[in-house]
Scaffold this motif. Structure first.
Motif, PDB file in Angstrom:
ATOM      1  N   SER A 118      -3.233   8.288   2.537  1.00  8.66           N
ATOM      2  CA  SER A 118      -3.029   7.350   1.436  1.00  8.66           C
ATOM      3  C   SER A 118      -3.843   7.851   0.254  1.00  8.66           C
ATOM      4  O   SER A 118      -4.704   8.718   0.398  1.00  8.66           O
ATOM      5  CB  SER A 118      -3.501   5.953   1.860  1.00  8.66           C
ATOM      6  OG  SER A 118      -3.433   5.045   0.778  1.00  8.66           O
TER       7      SER A 118
ATOM      8  N   LYS B 124       0.819  -1.217   0.000  1.00  8.96           N
ATOM      9  CA  LYS B 124       0.000   0.000   0.000  1.00  8.96           C
ATOM     10  C   LYS B 124       0.855   1.271   0.000  1.00  8.96           C
ATOM     11  O   LYS B 124       0.639   2.163  -0.820  1.00  8.96           O
ATOM     12  CB  LYS B 124      -0.951   0.007   1.198  1.00  8.96           C
ATOM     13  CG  LYS B 124      -1.968   1.145   1.155  1.00  8.96           C
ATOM     14  CD  LYS B 124      -3.050   0.949   2.198  1.00  8.96           C
ATOM     15  CE  LYS B 124      -4.059   2.089   2.199  1.00  8.96           C
ATOM     16  NZ  LYS B 124      -4.833   2.186   0.938  1.00  8.96           N
TER      17      LYS B 124
ATOM     18  N   ASP C  94       1.312   3.964  -3.044  1.00  6.28           N
ATOM     19  CA  ASP C  94       1.004   5.385  -2.861  1.00  6.28           C
ATOM     20  C   ASP C  94       2.125   6.266  -3.423  1.00  6.28           C
ATOM     21  O   ASP C  94       1.871   7.235  -4.144  1.00  6.28           O
ATOM     22  CB  ASP C  94       0.832   5.700  -1.370  1.00  6.28           C
ATOM     23  CG  ASP C  94      -0.542   5.336  -0.843  1.00  6.28           C
ATOM     24  OD1 ASP C  94      -1.470   5.163  -1.650  1.00  6.28           O
ATOM     25  OD2 ASP C  94      -0.695   5.236   0.394  1.00  6.28           O
TER      26      ASP C  94
ATOM     27  N   ASP D 277      -8.052  -1.419  -3.745  1.00  9.75           N
ATOM     28  CA  ASP D 277      -7.537  -0.062  -3.955  1.00  9.75           C
ATOM     29  C   ASP D 277      -7.495   0.283  -5.441  1.00  9.75           C
ATOM     30  O   ASP D 277      -7.860   1.399  -5.841  1.00  9.75           O
ATOM     31  CB  ASP D 277      -6.141   0.075  -3.348  1.00  9.75           C
ATOM     32  CG  ASP D 277      -6.195   0.442  -1.870  1.00  9.75           C
ATOM     33  OD1 ASP D 277      -7.291   0.355  -1.272  1.00  9.75           O
ATOM     34  OD2 ASP D 277      -5.148   0.806  -1.314  1.00  9.75           O
TER      35      ASP D 277
ATOM     36  N   VAL E 226      -5.952   5.993  -1.180  1.00  7.89           N
ATOM     37  CA  VAL E 226      -7.256   5.367  -0.935  1.00  7.89           C
ATOM     38  C   VAL E 226      -7.430   5.116   0.560  1.00  7.89           C
ATOM     39  O   VAL E 226      -6.545   4.562   1.215  1.00  7.89           O
ATOM     40  CB  VAL E 226      -7.383   4.038  -1.700  1.00  7.89           C
ATOM     41  CG1 VAL E 226      -8.731   3.382  -1.409  1.00  7.89           C
ATOM     42  CG2 VAL E 226      -7.208   4.249  -3.201  1.00  7.89           C
TER      43      VAL E 226
ATOM     44  N   CYS F 207      -9.246  -4.085   3.335  1.00  8.38           N
ATOM     45  CA  CYS F 207      -8.298  -3.380   2.464  1.00  8.38           C
ATOM     46  C   CYS F 207      -7.367  -4.354   1.744  1.00  8.38           C
ATOM     47  O   CYS F 207      -6.677  -5.155   2.373  1.00  8.38           O
ATOM     48  CB  CYS F 207      -7.494  -2.416   3.329  1.00  8.38           C
ATOM     49  SG  CYS F 207      -6.244  -1.499   2.451  1.00  8.38           S
TER      50      CYS F 207
ATOM     51  N   TYR G 284     -14.175  -0.902   4.476  1.00  7.93           N
ATOM     52  CA  TYR G 284     -12.885  -0.775   3.787  1.00  7.93           C
ATOM     53  C   TYR G 284     -11.730  -1.076   4.744  1.00  7.93           C
ATOM     54  O   TYR G 284     -10.787  -1.800   4.392  1.00  7.93           O
ATOM     55  CB  TYR G 284     -12.720   0.629   3.200  1.00  7.93           C
ATOM     56  CG  TYR G 284     -11.335   0.828   2.639  1.00  7.93           C
ATOM     57  CD1 TYR G 284     -11.021   0.385   1.360  1.00  7.93           C
ATOM     58  CD2 TYR G 284     -10.322   1.406   3.407  1.00  7.93           C
ATOM     59  CE1 TYR G 284      -9.734   0.519   0.857  1.00  7.93           C
ATOM     60  CE2 TYR G 284      -9.038   1.538   2.910  1.00  7.93           C
ATOM     61  CZ  TYR G 284      -8.753   1.087   1.635  1.00  7.93           C
ATOM     62  OH  TYR G 284      -7.477   1.201   1.140  1.00  7.93           O
TER      63      TYR G 284
ATOM     64  N   GLY H 228      -7.776   8.709   3.214  1.00 10.57           N
ATOM     65  CA  GLY H 228      -7.442   8.751   1.796  1.00 10.57           C
ATOM     66  C   GLY H 228      -7.993   9.967   1.071  1.00 10.57           C
ATOM     67  O   GLY H 228      -8.929  10.636   1.537  1.00 10.57           O
TER      68      GLY H 228
ATOM     69  N   GLY I 160     -11.979   7.072  -1.581  1.00  7.52           N
ATOM     70  CA  GLY I 160     -12.239   5.896  -0.771  1.00  7.52           C
ATOM     71  C   GLY I 160     -13.478   5.150  -1.221  1.00  7.52           C
ATOM     72  O   GLY I 160     -14.156   5.542  -2.175  1.00  7.52           O
TER      73      GLY I 160
END
Length: 200
Positions: free
Chosen positions: A106, A5, A9, A168, A108, A163, A159, A134, A137
């Motif tokens: 992030s 993740k 990003d 995402d 998301v 996740c 979420y 995020g 989202g």
């Protein structure tokens, strides 16, 4: 939270910056010409594990106040014409790429909300803070501000509990579609979203 993740990003933000920075410049210039006051809006918001951070976005509303009470006018009265357009196209969110680079947000995740909401969440709703907030989202691509608070927070919590990389990527794809065809930018009867007071 999946291991890729944070690297995702950083990679996607780096790829987006050559496009995002000129758009940010154009939007900022339009706001500077169209309305008085600063171009950037700053407000404290709640991040992962409830930690607070200074949150930035483009300022799409004036600071107009009631001449008798001195209170800020409702959002609908303060939202400018150019501000409405920038909100509909989500250009006001571009400064948040800085928060992604810093690790405060992030790409998301649940949207970062106001610190005063913290004691109003149920135990289940508070799980939204298990992940970084995020720019977009699950709630944003499933109704955005047209959702009620319980619906929005339930999607945020879902979420946080589910996740994945594929989720995402799906949300990012759906976000592009929502930007091209804006929906749910404001709650019914509101210019943005009403106050969250707790369980409804």
């Amino acid at each position: 939270m999946y291991l890729l993740k944070r690297p995702l990003d950083l990679l996607l933000t780096a790829l987006a910056l050559p496009v995002a920075l000129p758009l940010l410049g154009l939007a900022s210039g339009a706001l500077r010409l169209a309305q008085p006051g600063p171009v950037v809006f700053r407000q404290m918001r709640t991040g992962r594990h409830g930690e607070l951070f200074a949150f930035y976005k483009l300022r799409t509303m004036t600071d107009a106040r009631d001449p008798l009470t001195g209170e800020l006018l409702p959002d609908a009265a303060r939202l400018t014409r150019i501000g409405r357009l920038i909100r509909q196209t989500s250009l006001d969110e571009l400064p948040q790429l800085w928060h992604v680079l810093r690790g405060q947000m992030s790409l998301v995740g649940p949207r970062p909300l106001l610190p005063r909401y913290l004691p109003r969440y149920s135990a289940a709703q508070a799980r939204r803070h298990l992940v970084r907030p995020g720019i977009t989202g699950w709630a944003q691509v499933n109704g955005r501000n047209a959702l009620s608070w319980p619906e929005k927070l339930a999607l945020d919590t879902w979420y946080a509990d589910h996740c994945t990389l594929s989720l995402d990527l799906k949300i990012l794809f759906l976000t592009v579609l929502r930007i091209l065809r804006p929906q749910g930018v404001a709650a019914r009867g509101e210019a943005t979203m009403s106050e969250f007071w707790g369980e409804e």
